[in-house]
Design a protein around this motif. Structure first.
Motif, PDB file in Angstrom:
ATOM      1  N   LEU A 115      31.124   1.593  73.774  1.00 27.05           N
ATOM      2  CA  LEU A 115      30.975   2.037  72.390  1.00 27.05           C
ATOM      3  C   LEU A 115      29.484   2.102  72.078  1.00 27.05           C
ATOM      4  CD1 LEU A 115      33.718  -0.208  70.728  1.00 27.05           C
ATOM      5  CD2 LEU A 115      33.974   2.022  71.841  1.00 27.05           C
ATOM      6  N   ARG A 116      28.996   3.293  71.766  1.00 20.13           N
ATOM      7  CA  ARG A 116      27.570   3.484  71.492  1.00 20.13           C
ATOM      8  C   ARG A 116      27.397   3.790  70.006  1.00 20.13           C
ATOM      9  NH1 ARG A 116      24.396   3.674  75.863  1.00 20.13           N
ATOM     10  NH2 ARG A 116      25.460   3.656  77.881  1.00 20.13           N
ATOM     11  N   LEU A 117      26.647   2.933  69.320  1.00 21.17           N
ATOM     12  CA  LEU A 117      26.520   3.029  67.875  1.00 21.17           C
ATOM     13  C   LEU A 117      25.091   3.368  67.486  1.00 21.17           C
ATOM     14  CD1 LEU A 117      28.470   0.299  68.600  1.00 21.17           C
ATOM     15  CD2 LEU A 117      28.968   0.638  66.190  1.00 21.17           C
ATOM     16  N   SER A 118      24.956   4.359  66.596  1.00 19.57           N
ATOM     17  CA  SER A 118      23.634   4.782  66.124  1.00 19.57           C
ATOM     18  C   SER A 118      23.653   4.904  64.608  1.00 19.57           C
ATOM     19  CB  SER A 118      23.249   6.137  66.732  1.00 19.57           C
ATOM     20  OG  SER A 118      23.238   6.062  68.138  1.00 19.57           O
ATOM     21  N   PRO A 119      22.735   4.259  63.909  1.00 22.24           N
ATOM     22  CA  PRO A 119      22.662   4.410  62.457  1.00 22.24           C
ATOM     23  C   PRO A 119      22.168   5.800  62.087  1.00 22.24           C
ATOM     24  CG  PRO A 119      20.874   3.029  63.243  1.00 22.24           C
ATOM     25  CD  PRO A 119      21.732   3.300  64.431  1.00 22.24           C
ATOM     26  N   VAL A 120      22.658   6.311  60.963  1.00 27.02           N
ATOM     27  CA  VAL A 120      22.203   7.598  60.421  1.00 27.02           C
ATOM     28  C   VAL A 120      21.462   7.297  59.124  1.00 27.02           C
ATOM     29  CG1 VAL A 120      22.891   9.866  59.578  1.00 27.02           C
ATOM     30  CG2 VAL A 120      24.180   8.783  61.440  1.00 27.02           C
ATOM     31  N   ARG A 121      20.177   7.678  59.081  1.00 20.57           N
ATOM     32  CA  ARG A 121      19.340   7.355  57.930  1.00 20.57           C
ATOM     33  C   ARG A 121      19.108   8.592  57.060  1.00 20.57           C
ATOM     34  NH1 ARG A 121      16.731   2.403  58.829  1.00 20.57           N
ATOM     35  NH2 ARG A 121      16.870   1.648  60.980  1.00 20.57           N
ATOM     36  N   ASP A 122      18.898   8.343  55.771  1.00 21.17           N
ATOM     37  CA  ASP A 122      18.539   9.443  54.883  1.00 21.17           C
ATOM     38  C   ASP A 122      17.023   9.621  54.876  1.00 21.17           C
ATOM     39  OD1 ASP A 122      17.496   7.446  53.267  1.00 21.17           O
ATOM     40  OD2 ASP A 122      19.122   7.536  51.791  1.00 21.17           O
ATOM     41  N   GLU A 123      16.540  10.551  54.051  1.00 20.67           N
ATOM     42  CA  GLU A 123      15.118  10.865  54.035  1.00 20.67           C
ATOM     43  C   GLU A 123      14.247   9.666  53.645  1.00 20.67           C
ATOM     44  OE1 GLU A 123      17.538  12.511  52.787  1.00 20.67           O
ATOM     45  OE2 GLU A 123      17.387  14.673  53.173  1.00 20.67           O
ATOM     46  N   GLY A 131      14.899   6.607  54.580  1.00 25.51           N
ATOM     47  CA  GLY A 131      15.007   5.586  55.604  1.00 25.51           C
ATOM     48  C   GLY A 131      16.195   4.661  55.448  1.00 25.51           C
ATOM     49  N   ALA A 132      16.990   4.838  54.409  1.00 23.57           N
ATOM     50  CA  ALA A 132      18.159   3.982  54.203  1.00 23.57           C
ATOM     51  C   ALA A 132      19.297   4.429  55.115  1.00 23.57           C
ATOM     52  CB  ALA A 132      18.605   4.044  52.748  1.00 23.57           C
ATOM     53  N   VAL A 133      20.067   3.471  55.622  1.00 27.65           N
ATOM     54  CA  VAL A 133      21.205   3.794  56.484  1.00 27.65           C
ATOM     55  C   VAL A 133      22.366   4.269  55.612  1.00 27.65           C
ATOM     56  CG1 VAL A 133      22.869   2.891  58.150  1.00 27.65           C
ATOM     57  CG2 VAL A 133      20.491   2.127  58.226  1.00 27.65           C
ATOM     58  N   ARG A 134      22.799   5.492  55.855  1.00 28.24           N
ATOM     59  CA  ARG A 134      23.890   6.078  55.081  1.00 28.24           C
ATOM     60  C   ARG A 134      25.184   6.172  55.877  1.00 28.24           C
ATOM     61  NH1 ARG A 134      22.429   9.424  50.981  1.00 28.24           N
ATOM     62  NH2 ARG A 134      24.673   9.439  50.563  1.00 28.24           N
ATOM     63  N   GLY A 135      25.071   6.095  57.197  1.00 27.37           N
ATOM     64  CA  GLY A 135      26.265   6.219  58.026  1.00 27.37           C
ATOM     65  C   GLY A 135      26.004   5.694  59.420  1.00 27.37           C
ATOM     66  N   VAL A 136      27.065   5.695  60.239  1.00 32.16           N
ATOM     67  CA  VAL A 136      26.968   5.240  61.627  1.00 32.16           C
ATOM     68  C   VAL A 136      27.759   6.197  62.504  1.00 32.16           C
ATOM     69  CG1 VAL A 136      27.551   3.403  63.268  1.00 32.16           C
ATOM     70  CG2 VAL A 136      26.723   2.801  60.984  1.00 32.16           C
ATOM     71  N   VAL A 137      27.128   6.675  63.574  1.00 34.13           N
ATOM     72  CA  VAL A 137      27.825   7.454  64.593  1.00 34.13           C
ATOM     73  C   VAL A 137      28.301   6.498  65.676  1.00 34.13           C
ATOM     74  CG1 VAL A 137      27.568   9.190  66.403  1.00 34.13           C
ATOM     75  CG2 VAL A 137      26.572   9.590  64.153  1.00 34.13           C
ATOM     76  N   LEU A 138      29.576   6.624  66.050  1.00 34.60           N
ATOM     77  CA  LEU A 138      30.166   5.760  67.065  1.00 34.60           C
ATOM     78  C   LEU A 138      30.765   6.661  68.143  1.00 34.60           C
ATOM     79  CD1 LEU A 138      32.495   2.705  66.296  1.00 34.60           C
ATOM     80  CD2 LEU A 138      32.473   3.936  68.447  1.00 34.60           C
ATOM     81  N   ALA A 139      30.125   6.706  69.307  1.00 26.35           N
ATOM     82  CA  ALA A 139      30.569   7.559  70.408  1.00 26.35           C
ATOM     83  C   ALA A 139      31.234   6.707  71.482  1.00 26.35           C
ATOM     84  CB  ALA A 139      29.393   8.320  70.994  1.00 26.35           C
ATOM     85  N   LEU A 140      32.295   7.256  72.102  1.00 24.56           N
ATOM     86  CA  LEU A 140      33.036   6.573  73.155  1.00 24.56           C
ATOM     87  C   LEU A 140      32.616   7.177  74.486  1.00 24.56           C
ATOM     88  CD1 LEU A 140      34.652   6.073  70.508  1.00 24.56           C
ATOM     89  CD2 LEU A 140      36.718   6.054  71.901  1.00 24.56           C
ATOM     90  N   ALA A 141      31.760   6.479  75.213  1.00 20.61           N
ATOM     91  CA  ALA A 141      31.248   6.956  76.500  1.00 20.61           C
ATOM     92  C   ALA A 141      32.068   6.335  77.628  1.00 20.61           C
ATOM     93  CB  ALA A 141      29.781   6.585  76.644  1.00 20.61           C
ATOM     94  N   PRO A 142      32.059   6.960  78.817  1.00 21.15           N
ATOM     95  CA  PRO A 142      32.754   6.344  79.955  1.00 21.15           C
ATOM     96  C   PRO A 142      32.276   4.919  80.174  1.00 21.15           C
ATOM     97  CG  PRO A 142      32.061   8.576  80.502  1.00 21.15           C
ATOM     98  CD  PRO A 142      31.444   8.255  79.166  1.00 21.15           C
ATOM     99  N   ALA A 143      33.208   4.026  80.445  1.00 21.15           N
ATOM    100  CA  ALA A 143      32.888   2.601  80.543  1.00 21.15           C
ATOM    101  C   ALA A 143      32.011   2.309  81.752  1.00 21.15           C
ATOM    102  CB  ALA A 143      34.165   1.777  80.616  1.00 21.15           C
ATOM    103  N   THR A 144      31.053   1.441  81.544  1.00 21.52           N
ATOM    104  CA  THR A 144      30.286   0.870  82.644  1.00 21.52           C
ATOM    105  C   THR A 144      30.530  -0.627  82.625  1.00 21.52           C
ATOM    106  OG1 THR A 144      28.336   0.647  81.211  1.00 21.52           O
ATOM    107  CG2 THR A 144      28.496   2.632  82.548  1.00 21.52           C
ATOM    108  N   ALA A 145      30.511  -1.221  83.778  1.00 19.57           N
ATOM    109  CA  ALA A 145      30.790  -2.655  83.853  1.00 19.57           C
ATOM    110  C   ALA A 145      29.716  -3.425  83.120  1.00 19.57           C
ATOM    111  CB  ALA A 145      30.855  -3.107  85.303  1.00 19.57           C
ATOM    112  N   ALA A 146      30.142  -4.454  82.391  1.00 20.75           N
ATOM    113  CA  ALA A 146      29.176  -5.326  81.715  1.00 20.75           C
ATOM    114  C   ALA A 146      28.343  -6.055  82.765  1.00 20.75           C
ATOM    115  CB  ALA A 146      29.910  -6.333  80.843  1.00 20.75           C
ATOM    116  N   PRO A 147      27.083  -6.379  82.452  1.00 23.40           N
ATOM    117  CA  PRO A 147      26.242  -7.084  83.431  1.00 23.40           C
ATOM    118  C   PRO A 147      26.886  -8.386  83.867  1.00 23.40           C
ATOM    119  CG  PRO A 147      24.944  -6.371  81.525  1.00 23.40           C
ATOM    120  CD  PRO A 147      26.383  -6.142  81.190  1.00 23.40           C
ATOM    121  N   ALA A 148      26.843  -8.617  85.167  1.00 23.63           N
ATOM    122  CA  ALA A 148      27.428  -9.849  85.683  1.00 23.63           C
ATOM    123  C   ALA A 148      26.632 -11.046  85.191  1.00 23.63           C
ATOM    124  CB  ALA A 148      27.445  -9.826  87.210  1.00 23.63           C
ATOM    125  N   GLU A 149      27.352 -12.124  84.907  1.00 21.84           N
ATOM    126  CA  GLU A 149      26.659 -13.339  84.503  1.00 21.84           C
ATOM    127  C   GLU A 149      25.851 -13.875  85.676  1.00 21.84           C
ATOM    128  OE1 GLU A 149      29.230 -16.248  82.923  1.00 21.84           O
ATOM    129  OE2 GLU A 149      29.964 -14.977  81.287  1.00 21.84           O
TER     130      GLU A 149
END
Length: 278
Positions: A123-131, A133-151
């Motif tokens: 899940l890749r999340l990016s804030p969307v700002r207005d002119e 600089g205030a955050v007005r929205g969030v884009v949430l994209a579903l990318a192909p899964a990559t394994a989480a870093p091993a502990e």
């Protein structure tokens, strides 16, 4: 990913009049641009807009979620959080504060007409700002899964040990022996300094003299364990175990002067002690 219509889309491709966003003419530029990008993205993507959490989504997301979710491009407030938003959790909260983020290898379940469908995504999340600089929205994209870093692998039994000993020469000697055994060791002379260190960072073992200035090692350990029940304790005493007989927590004790093999044996026993004691 599903095969999608390659023709370009924009906000003008849809009728928004019946949605919570209304006619596109007065839309702010960040909403228009982020919607255009979303509608043309090959990745399943959501745009969460405004305090009302109005949702816009693309064809790729509609195909993934199934026809029961609604028609592209959305533009309404969902009665129930869609799975990606629910799974994003704290990362979504951080995005509203202006912090982009990724939640790796996340399992999502979509309730489709043919039954539950599970898939894994980053899940890749990016804030969307207005002119301004205030955050007005969030884009949430579903990318192909990559394994989480091993502990990081366990450090071969290395322990982080806090030594509390008011005799500076003895303190130095004990710390050097512990480091020679492969452990990390910090030394302090006063219980107040020990409590301050324990409040700032985590230790595996408290190695304390029973007789200390201002507070006994027993009282120090009791306070430390109240704050961190997983802390393990070794006492060193020149006066026997009289003060240790009625303690409510496990401990190892060494009678001064002790041999190196006795110290190693005590460390081996506390290392095998279950976390949380117990």
């Amino acid at each position: 990913m599903p095969d999608l219509d390659p023709s370009a889309r924009s906000t003008a491709s849809y009728d928004w009049s019946a949605t919570a966003l209304g006619d596109t003419a007065p839309w702010p530029l960040p909403l228009r641009l982020s919607s255009d990008l979303l509608l043309n993205s090959p990745l399943p993507t959501l745009l969460v807009w405004g305090a009302e959490t109005i949702l816009v989504f693309n064809e790729a997301y509609a195909q993934l979620a199934g026809p029961g979710y609604g028609r592209v491009p959305g533009g309404s407030v969902p009665p129930v959080l869609p799975p990606p938003m629910a799974a994003a959790g704290k990362a979504l909260e951080a995005a509203w504060r202006g912090e982009a983020g990724v939640v790796q290898d996340t399992a999502l379940t979509f309730r489709r007409l043919d039954g539950p469908h599970e898939a894994r995504f980053d899940l890749r999340l990016s804030p969307v700002r207005d002119e301004a600089g205030a955050v007005r929205g969030v884009v949430l994209a579903l990318a192909p899964a990559t394994a989480a870093p091993a502990e990081e692998p366990a450090d071969n039994g290395s322990l982080r040990i806090l030594v509390v000993e008011d005799n500076v020469d003895s303190q130095y000697l004990v710390c050097e022996m512990l480091r020679a055994f492969g452990h990390e060791a910090d030394g302090v002379a006063h219980p107040d300094d020990a409590l301050a260190l324990l409040a700032r960072q985590r230790y595996d073992v408290l190695f304390s003299d029973v007789s200390l200035p201002g507070m006994s090692g027993v009282d120090l350990a009791t306070r430390a364990i109240a704050d961190d029940p997983a802390l393990r304790v070794i006492f060193a005493s020149g006066y026997g175990d009289t003060l240790l007989r009625h303690l409510s927590f496990p401990y190892q004790s060494l009678q001064k002067p002790y041999e190196i093999d006795q110290l190693q044996d005590a460390l081996s026993k506390v290392a095998r002690q279950p976390a949380g004691g117990r």
